[in-house]
Design a protein around this motif. Structure first.
Motif, PDB file in Angstrom:
ATOM      1  N   ALA A 102     -56.522  41.572  42.321  1.00  0.00           N
ATOM      2  CA  ALA A 102     -56.386  40.864  43.602  1.00  0.00           C
ATOM      3  C   ALA A 102     -55.880  41.765  44.723  1.00  0.00           C
ATOM      4  N   VAL A 103     -55.297  42.932  44.376  1.00  0.00           N
ATOM      5  CA  VAL A 103     -54.707  43.787  45.413  1.00  0.00           C
ATOM      6  C   VAL A 103     -55.396  45.147  45.528  1.00  0.00           C
ATOM      7  N   THR A 104     -56.446  45.382  44.728  1.00  0.00           N
ATOM      8  CA  THR A 104     -57.172  46.650  44.835  1.00  0.00           C
ATOM      9  C   THR A 104     -58.627  46.443  44.453  1.00  0.00           C
ATOM     10  N   PRO A 105     -59.539  47.134  45.134  1.00  0.00           N
ATOM     11  CA  PRO A 105     -60.949  47.068  44.742  1.00  0.00           C
ATOM     12  C   PRO A 105     -61.270  47.984  43.568  1.00  0.00           C
ATOM     13  N   LEU A 106     -60.310  48.801  43.146  1.00  0.00           N
ATOM     14  CA  LEU A 106     -60.555  49.752  42.068  1.00  0.00           C
ATOM     15  C   LEU A 106     -60.571  49.050  40.711  1.00  0.00           C
ATOM     16  N   PRO A 107     -61.374  49.542  39.773  1.00  0.00           N
ATOM     17  CA  PRO A 107     -61.348  48.985  38.417  1.00  0.00           C
ATOM     18  C   PRO A 107     -59.966  49.145  37.794  1.00  0.00           C
ATOM     19  N   VAL A 108     -59.621  48.222  36.910  1.00  0.00           N
ATOM     20  CA  VAL A 108     -58.329  48.246  36.227  1.00  0.00           C
ATOM     21  C   VAL A 108     -58.543  48.684  34.777  1.00  0.00           C
ATOM     22  N   TRP A 109     -57.898  49.791  34.410  1.00  0.00           N
ATOM     23  CA  TRP A 109     -57.898  50.262  33.030  1.00  0.00           C
ATOM     24  C   TRP A 109     -56.605  49.828  32.348  1.00  0.00           C
ATOM     25  N   VAL A 110     -56.646  49.784  31.015  1.00  0.00           N
ATOM     26  CA  VAL A 110     -55.437  49.551  30.220  1.00  0.00           C
ATOM     27  C   VAL A 110     -55.248  50.778  29.316  1.00  0.00           C
ATOM     28  N   PRO A 111     -54.605  51.837  29.838  1.00  0.00           N
ATOM     29  CA  PRO A 111     -54.457  53.066  29.061  1.00  0.00           C
ATOM     30  C   PRO A 111     -53.438  52.973  27.928  1.00  0.00           C
ATOM     31  N   GLU A 112     -52.604  51.917  27.917  1.00  0.00           N
ATOM     32  CA  GLU A 112     -51.674  51.704  26.804  1.00  0.00           C
ATOM     33  C   GLU A 112     -51.485  50.215  26.588  1.00  0.00           C
ATOM     34  N   VAL A 113     -51.747  49.794  25.357  1.00  0.00           N
ATOM     35  CA  VAL A 113     -51.406  48.449  24.924  1.00  0.00           C
ATOM     36  C   VAL A 113     -51.121  48.553  23.434  1.00  0.00           C
ATOM     37  N   GLY A 114     -50.109  47.836  22.977  1.00  0.00           N
ATOM     38  CA  GLY A 114     -49.794  47.944  21.559  1.00  0.00           C
ATOM     39  C   GLY A 114     -48.807  46.877  21.116  1.00  0.00           C
ATOM     40  N   VAL A 115     -48.573  46.873  19.825  1.00  0.00           N
ATOM     41  CA  VAL A 115     -47.632  45.939  19.195  1.00  0.00           C
ATOM     42  C   VAL A 115     -46.929  46.702  18.083  1.00  0.00           C
ATOM     43  N   SER A 116     -45.620  46.590  18.030  1.00  0.00           N
ATOM     44  CA  SER A 116     -44.884  47.294  16.981  1.00  0.00           C
ATOM     45  C   SER A 116     -44.904  46.495  15.674  1.00  0.00           C
ATOM     46  N   SER A 117     -44.677  47.223  14.591  1.00  0.00           N
ATOM     47  CA  SER A 117     -44.501  46.584  13.283  1.00  0.00           C
ATOM     48  C   SER A 117     -43.029  46.511  12.933  1.00  0.00           C
ATOM     49  N   PHE A 118     -42.163  46.549  13.956  1.00  0.00           N
ATOM     50  CA  PHE A 118     -40.712  46.573  13.738  1.00  0.00           C
ATOM     51  C   PHE A 118     -40.248  45.400  12.877  1.00  0.00           C
ATOM     52  N   GLY A 119     -40.726  44.216  13.200  1.00  0.00           N
ATOM     53  CA  GLY A 119     -40.316  43.033  12.448  1.00  0.00           C
ATOM     54  C   GLY A 119     -41.141  42.809  11.204  1.00  0.00           C
ATOM     55  N   ALA A 120     -42.464  42.999  11.337  1.00  0.00           N
ATOM     56  CA  ALA A 120     -43.367  42.773  10.208  1.00  0.00           C
ATOM     57  C   ALA A 120     -44.732  43.341  10.555  1.00  0.00           C
ATOM     58  N   GLU A 121     -45.389  43.921   9.587  1.00  0.00           N
ATOM     59  CA  GLU A 121     -46.728  44.459   9.832  1.00  0.00           C
ATOM     60  C   GLU A 121     -47.704  43.353  10.194  1.00  0.00           C
ATOM     61  N   GLU A 122     -47.454  42.150   9.704  1.00  0.00           N
ATOM     62  CA  GLU A 122     -48.344  41.029  10.029  1.00  0.00           C
ATOM     63  C   GLU A 122     -48.358  40.729  11.519  1.00  0.00           C
ATOM     64  N   VAL A 123     -47.221  40.973  12.206  1.00  0.00           N
ATOM     65  CA  VAL A 123     -47.163  40.750  13.647  1.00  0.00           C
ATOM     66  C   VAL A 123     -48.078  41.736  14.358  1.00  0.00           C
ATOM     67  N   GLN A 124     -48.023  42.998  13.974  1.00  0.00           N
ATOM     68  CA  GLN A 124     -48.901  43.996  14.580  1.00  0.00           C
ATOM     69  C   GLN A 124     -50.367  43.691  14.289  1.00  0.00           C
ATOM     70  N   ASP A 125     -50.655  43.284  13.073  1.00  0.00           N
ATOM     71  CA  ASP A 125     -52.023  42.961  12.684  1.00  0.00           C
ATOM     72  C   ASP A 125     -52.577  41.834  13.553  1.00  0.00           C
ATOM     73  N   PHE A 126     -51.787  40.771  13.718  1.00  0.00           N
ATOM     74  CA  PHE A 126     -52.201  39.671  14.596  1.00  0.00           C
ATOM     75  C   PHE A 126     -52.343  40.149  16.037  1.00  0.00           C
ATOM     76  N   GLY A 127     -51.374  40.951  16.506  1.00  0.00           N
ATOM     77  CA  GLY A 127     -51.393  41.408  17.891  1.00  0.00           C
ATOM     78  C   GLY A 127     -52.617  42.231  18.220  1.00  0.00           C
ATOM     79  N   LEU A 128     -53.049  43.064  17.291  1.00  0.00           N
ATOM     80  CA  LEU A 128     -54.265  43.849  17.514  1.00  0.00           C
ATOM     81  C   LEU A 128     -55.473  42.940  17.653  1.00  0.00           C
ATOM     82  N   ARG A 129     -55.613  41.976  16.746  1.00  0.00           N
ATOM     83  CA  ARG A 129     -56.771  41.070  16.808  1.00  0.00           C
ATOM     84  C   ARG A 129     -56.796  40.278  18.112  1.00  0.00           C
ATOM     85  N   ARG A 130     -55.638  39.751  18.491  1.00  0.00           N
ATOM     86  CA  ARG A 130     -55.601  38.920  19.695  1.00  0.00           C
ATOM     87  C   ARG A 130     -55.800  39.756  20.950  1.00  0.00           C
ATOM     88  N   THR A 131     -55.213  40.938  20.999  1.00  0.00           N
ATOM     89  CA  THR A 131     -55.381  41.820  22.149  1.00  0.00           C
ATOM     90  C   THR A 131     -56.841  42.214  22.323  1.00  0.00           C
TER      91      THR A 131
END
Length: 294
Positions: A102-131
């Motif tokens: 909404a504030v720039t005509p330039l394309p938006v990249w996502v150079p970093e997105v992630g989920v830690s497995s700090f609490g449980a690997e299942e959380v990271q697994d779900f986070g990857l699929r949903r992301t």
């Protein structure tokens, strides 16, 4: 070898830019504006991206437009970690991208997105699929952070450390692979999203994981890799040999290189997050990287 560059990393985060020296980001805007202009002149075929911001802040992008920093940029980057650090839910990703669009005509990249497995690997697994479901096809580029867990003996790039509580220690559990190179649950499904999803993996100076990382990236079907070329490291002894080796090892991938980190000798303050005394020196570094690797 390098097909895109991002200028700096999370400059609107005080762990990555000294806001006491540059509270309104005028010096930052001047620095990256000069660098983008110089890279455009040296290697016009290379895509130029404003370094990913965290938090995702439309006001910051508006300020960069106001200061002229985006004049020679081809895209802007945003970083998000809603299951670990951000104060918004995972399903808000499309809305967060739309806020920047909404504030720039330039394309938006996502150079970093992630989920830690700090609490449980299942959380990271779900986070990857949903992301993947939320962002693939929604933005032109997305890079999962990261391939490896950060070794416990190293430090995360942050000024807060234990004051952050568990937030600090989540930095060490962001990889698809554990520190010893064994795969986590999420690694088993990552090939479902490649080559559309890239990987962001930072390599430290003379990083012992480089060759194994390249083998894993190929095994996972990764085509796009984001990593960093540190201005501060460039002044180390034997830097040319290490930079040549790292970039050569990544030959065959579409590499997005992030130029960041001020040498202590160049900063207004003797710290890697400081604005340089002369922003043209950062532009000179970027041009040298283009001459060698673009």
């Amino acid at each position: 070898m390098i097909e895109a560059v991002t200028f700096w990393n999370e400059a609107n985060n005080k762990s990555h830019w000294d806001m006491e020296v540059d509270p309104e980001w005028r010096l930052y805007a001047d620095m990256v504006g000069l660098a983008a202009e110089a890279v455009k002149a040296q290697a016009p075929h290379v895509t130029r991206v404003l370094g990913g911001i965290s938090p995702i802040d439309p006001g910051f992008i508006g300020r960069m437009h106001e200061f002229g920093a985006l004049r020679d940029m081809d895209a802007v980057g945003v970083h998000g970690f809603p299951l670990d650090w951000n104060l918004w839910p995972l399903d808000s990703w499309p809305d967060k991208v739309a806020e920047i669009e909404a504030v720039t005509p330039l394309p938006v990249w996502v150079p970093e997105v992630g989920v830690s497995s700090f609490g449980a690997e299942e959380v990271q697994d779900f986070g990857l699929r949903r992301t993947a479901g939320l962002l693939l096809g929604r933005v032109p580029r997305i890079y999962w952070y990261s391939l490896y867990d950060l070794p416990q003996a190293w430090e995360a790039t942050t000024r807060h450390r234990e004051a952050e509580g568990s937030s600090y220690y989540r930095h060490f559990h962001m990889g698809l692979l554990r520190e010893d190179g064994t795969p986590k649950m999420a690694a088993r499904q990552f090939h479902e999203y490649t080559p559309d999803m890239g990987v962001c993996q930072w390599f430290h100076f003379e990083d012992h994981r480089l060759d194994d990382a390249v083998a894993w990236l190929r095994r996972l079907g990764v085509r796009r890799v984001r990593t960093g070329l540190s201005w501060a490291d460039w002044l180390r002894p034997d830097a040319e040999r290490w930079f040549d080796r790292m970039v050569s090892a990544l030959d065959g991938f579409e590499v997005t290189a992030t130029f960041c980190f001020t040498p202590e000798s160049e900063g207004i303050q003797p710290h890697h997050t400081s604005a340089p005394r002369d922003p043209r020196r950062f532009a000179d570094f970027c041009v040298e990287m283009m001459r060698r690797y673009a």
